[in-house]
Structures are given as C-alpha cells and as structure tokens.
Design an enzyme around this catalytic site. Structure first.
Site, PDB file in Angstrom:
ATOM      1  N   LYS A   1      11.963  -4.824 117.313  1.00 14.06           N
ATOM      2  CA  LYS A   1      10.940  -4.952 118.356  1.00 14.06           C
ATOM      3  C   LYS A   1       9.821  -5.940 118.035  1.00 14.06           C
ATOM      4  O   LYS A   1       8.705  -5.833 118.538  1.00 14.06           O
ATOM      5  CB  LYS A   1      10.326  -3.572 118.718  1.00 14.06           C
TER       6      LYS A   1
ATOM      7  N   GLY B   1      10.368  -9.287 118.439  1.00 20.44           N
ATOM      8  CA  GLY B   1      10.653 -10.548 119.123  1.00 20.44           C
ATOM      9  C   GLY B   1      11.987 -11.147 118.707  1.00 20.44           C
ATOM     10  O   GLY B   1      12.200 -12.358 118.835  1.00 20.44           O
ATOM     11  N   THR B   2      12.898 -10.299 118.250  1.00 24.75           N
ATOM     12  CA  THR B   2      14.221 -10.745 117.809  1.00 24.75           C
ATOM     13  C   THR B   2      14.939 -11.536 118.904  1.00 24.75           C
ATOM     14  O   THR B   2      15.516 -12.596 118.650  1.00 24.75           O
ATOM     15  CB  THR B   2      15.085  -9.507 117.445  1.00 24.75           C
TER      16      THR B   2
ATOM     17  N   TRP C   1      13.795 -13.218 121.364  1.00 25.28           N
ATOM     18  CA  TRP C   1      13.157 -14.528 121.547  1.00 25.28           C
ATOM     19  C   TRP C   1      13.567 -15.486 120.421  1.00 25.28           C
ATOM     20  O   TRP C   1      13.983 -16.624 120.678  1.00 25.28           O
ATOM     21  CB  TRP C   1      11.640 -14.331 121.571  1.00 25.28           C
TER      22      TRP C   1
ATOM     23  N   HIS D   1      18.333  -6.674 110.674  1.00 24.74           N
ATOM     24  CA  HIS D   1      17.018  -6.039 110.529  1.00 24.74           C
ATOM     25  C   HIS D   1      16.857  -5.501 109.100  1.00 24.74           C
ATOM     26  O   HIS D   1      15.949  -4.710 108.840  1.00 24.74           O
ATOM     27  CB  HIS D   1      16.883  -4.847 111.477  1.00 24.74           C
TER      28      HIS D   1
ATOM     29  N   ARG E   1      10.310  -6.504 128.253  1.00 25.41           N
ATOM     30  CA  ARG E   1       9.352  -5.576 128.860  1.00 25.41           C
ATOM     31  C   ARG E   1       8.124  -6.366 129.311  1.00 25.41           C
ATOM     32  O   ARG E   1       8.009  -6.710 130.463  1.00 25.41           O
ATOM     33  CB  ARG E   1       8.996  -4.451 127.872  1.00 25.41           C
TER      34      ARG E   1
HETATM   35  P1  A3P Z   1       7.274  -5.662 124.414  1.00 26.25           P
HETATM   36  O1  A3P Z   1       7.966  -4.328 124.379  1.00 26.25           O
HETATM   37  O2  A3P Z   1       5.919  -5.636 123.763  1.00 26.25           O
HETATM   38  O3  A3P Z   1       7.224  -6.273 125.758  1.00 26.25           O
HETATM   39  P2  A3P Z   1      13.133  -7.368 120.059  1.00 26.25           P
HETATM   40  O4  A3P Z   1      13.670  -8.587 120.711  1.00 26.25           O
HETATM   41  O5  A3P Z   1      12.899  -7.537 118.576  1.00 26.25           O
HETATM   42  O6  A3P Z   1      13.873  -6.147 120.424  1.00 26.25           O
HETATM   43  O7  A3P Z   1      11.644  -7.216 120.623  1.00 26.25           O
HETATM   44  C1  A3P Z   1      11.421  -6.933 121.963  1.00 26.25           C
HETATM   45  C2  A3P Z   1      10.019  -7.382 122.321  1.00 26.25           C
HETATM   46  O8  A3P Z   1      10.011  -8.802 122.475  1.00 26.25           O
HETATM   47  C3  A3P Z   1       9.572  -6.790 123.636  1.00 26.25           C
HETATM   48  O9  A3P Z   1       8.147  -6.673 123.520  1.00 26.25           O
HETATM   49  C4  A3P Z   1       9.997  -7.886 124.610  1.00 26.25           C
HETATM   50  O10 A3P Z   1       9.347  -7.827 125.843  1.00 26.25           O
HETATM   51  C5  A3P Z   1       9.626  -9.131 123.815  1.00 26.25           C
HETATM   52  N1  A3P Z   1      10.357 -10.328 124.229  1.00 26.25           N
HETATM   53  C6  A3P Z   1      11.675 -10.428 124.590  1.00 26.25           C
HETATM   54  N2  A3P Z   1      11.975 -11.691 124.915  1.00 26.25           N
HETATM   55  C7  A3P Z   1      10.843 -12.418 124.777  1.00 26.25           C
HETATM   56  C8  A3P Z   1      10.510 -13.801 124.997  1.00 26.25           C
HETATM   57  N3  A3P Z   1      11.416 -14.675 125.411  1.00 26.25           N
HETATM   58  N4  A3P Z   1       9.246 -14.193 124.745  1.00 26.25           N
HETATM   59  C9  A3P Z   1       8.328 -13.305 124.316  1.00 26.25           C
HETATM   60  N5  A3P Z   1       8.566 -11.993 124.101  1.00 26.25           N
HETATM   61  C10 A3P Z   1       9.806 -11.553 124.329  1.00 26.25           C
END
Ligand code: A3P
Length: 295
Positions: free
Chosen positions: A48, A50-51, A53, A107, A261
């Site tokens: 969680k 920003g993986t 991204w 992870h 999200r």
């Molecule tokens: P939030 O729950 O704060 O919105 P992971 O990818 O590690 O599972 O993390 C998910 C988090 O990254 C979520 O945060 C999600 O909304 C955010 N996220 C996913 N894609 C993104 C993007 N392209 N740019 C920025 N944040 C992103």
C-alpha cells in the site's frame, strides 16, 4: 498469534516478519528456487505504498522504445493492470514469460530476499510511504477484500496491531529500516524512494529512476516530451479511469479497481484521531527518525 480477526488468523512469523499462509509458502519457495540475473530489476515495496504506480512507471520506462513509434493505443498499460505486467515474486509467477531485463516485484523485507538477489548485480528499487497513509490505505484495502468468514477487527485493533508490527509483511518499521540501511551502504544496488517524493517531484524522481536502472532519458527524449508522456500514462487519473482497471480482475482473481482509491498524500487525517496520529508519529521518530529517515 493470540490476536483475533481477519489479519491475525492468517499470519505466521518468519525471520521476524508476519505473513499470510500463502505468501509464506511462496517466500520459502522463491528463497529456494529463485535465481536472480545481473540484468534483473526488482521493485520492492511495503504493501500500500504505491506499488501499482511504481510498477506502471518502471514498465513504461523500460519499454518506452518498443512503443515509441506505435500508436499510443497499443500500450499494454492501457489494457492490462500493472500487477499483471510486473508479477509478485512470492506468488511464484512464470518468470520465463518476462523479457529482458526482467522486471518483477516483491514485498519482502531485505533480510528475507533470496540470496541471489543480494549477491548478483541486479538492481533493487525500494518504495515506501508515510506510515499513517500506509496504514490507512491498508485499512481500506483490507475492508474491501474482507470476507465475512474471516471475521472483523475494529480500526482501533488494527491500528494497535500495525503499531506493534503485526500486519502482512510487518513490522512496517523494520521493513523500511532494513532497506534504508542497505541503501545507504550500497547506493548503487538499492535506490530508496518515498511515495511523497514521487508525488512532489515526479519528473526528478523518474529521471533518477531511469538513470539508476541504466536507461537514462536522452536530451532528445526529454525535448520530445517522453517523460511527461510516461507520467501522464501512469497517473492516478489515467490508470484508474481505464476500462480494464474499472471492471477487470487480476490473474489471481482480485478486482483491479481496489488498487486505486485516492492516491494522495496526507489522507490519513480523514480517518485517524489526533491521538492515533501522535502515537504513530512518536513511534516513527523513535524507530526511523533516529536513523535519519523522516516522512
Ligand atoms: P490510497 O489508498 O491512499 O488511495 P499499492 O499499489 O502499493 O497497493 O498502493 C495503493 C495506494 O497507491 C492507494 O493509496 C492507491 O490509491 C495509490 N495509487 C494507485 N495508483 C496510483 C497512481 N498511479 N498514482 C498515485 N497513487 C496511486
């Protein structure tokens, strides 16, 4: 573990970290079988942070030449979720399907990475995020995934467990610290990134990332707007509004949309109380601040 609820029922401790059953099995398997290659690029993240991204950015960066001359509609990121393009090592993907340089993610904490990852010349890109936002993102994610059969934990119980280190791949603190220390010792091996820096200075971070993985942007590419193109392709707004990410599912069954999200910095203030906020800041300062790491 004595703790009840959806997290605790499924967690096992190994080398000081907590894992759901299936992940622990995958970890043990890849510890035994995985052979890193010098050209590999491994994205390591705390869950969680920003993986999704980072996977999109790294994939777009490494494959940019391949799609440069084609029409933008051909890009795999437009029709495939980043998690299906960049597989998670501990889910034991078929790595033969990856082209070179192989790009994959995990992870795992530094201590539990396969030996060949540490000993080869492969590159590690580590990404983490402010612990408050990481926890809150995890809370929402877990709630979306939760099945009735796995029971319930209150926000307070989950928060308390996160602070004490009991969450999937936790303790968060030790995870971040392990990679942070290693990145200070071997900066050519591990690049340490924060979600917040990526949000604040995406161009600068993307350029550094490109240099680190050995494919820096040329002046010509910069003037052609390739960097902005990658950032736009991988932006939260673009990815989260794609049909595949609104309605599709990952190969292992989870809905693509739960990875998107809000994607903002500081969203934890909308859920955590002032006391919780202070509690986590105090722990962060004690565990990480003393090592020069602050969010
Ligand atoms: P939030 O729950 O704060 O919105 P992971 O990818 O590690 O599972 O993390 C998910 C988090 O990254 C979520 O945060 C999600 O909304 C955010 N996220 C996913 N894609 C993104 C993007 N392209 N740019 C920025 N944040 C992103």
């Amino acid at each position: 573990p004595k703790e009840k609820g959806w997290i605790a029922n499924h967690l096992h401790q190994y080398e000081g970290f907590w894992y759901p059953t299936r992940i622990l099995q995958g970890l043990l398997s890849c510890r035994k079988n995985f052979q890193a290659l010098d050209a590999d690029i491994l994205l390591v993240t705390t869950p969680k942070s920003g993986t999704t991204w980072l996977k999109a950015l790294a994939f777009a960066l490494l494959n940019r030449k391949r799609y440069e001359d084609k029409h933008i509609h051909d890009h795999p990121l437009l029709t495939t979720n980043p998690h299906d393009l960049v597989p998670l090592l501990e889910l034991i993907p078929d790595l033969n399907l990856l082209s070179s340089p192989r790009l994959f993610s995990t992870h795992l904490p530094y201590v539990s990475l396969p030996k060949s990852v540490k000993e080869s010349n492969c590159k590690i890109v580590y990404l983490c995020r402010d612990p408050k936002d990481t926890f809150v993102s995890m809370w929402h994610f877990a709630n979306k995934l939760r099945l009735e059969s796995i029971g319930t934990n209150s926000l307070e119980e989950c928060f308390d467990m996160f602070c004490r280190g009991m969450n999937p791949y936790g303790p968060y603190w030790d995870h971040v610290l392990g990679h942070w220390k290693e990145s200070l010792e071997r900066p050519e091996k591990i690049m340490f990134l924060k979600f917040e820096d990526l949000k604040r200075e995406p161009i600068i971070v993307l350029k550094k990332l490109a240099e680190f993985v050995g494919c820096p942007f040329s002046k010509e590419e910069e003037s052609k707007g390739i960097i902005d193109g990658i950032l736009n392709l991988c932006s939260f707004d673009n990815l989260s509004n794609l049909e595949v990410n609104k309605t599709g599912k990952l190969k292992f069954g989870v809905e693509n949309k739960i990875f998107f999200r809000r994607g903002e910095v500081g969203d934890s203030k909308n859920l955590l109380t002032v006391e919780m906020n202070e509690q986590i800041n105090t722990i962060a300062e004690k565990k990480l601040g003393e090592h020069g790491l602050r969010f």
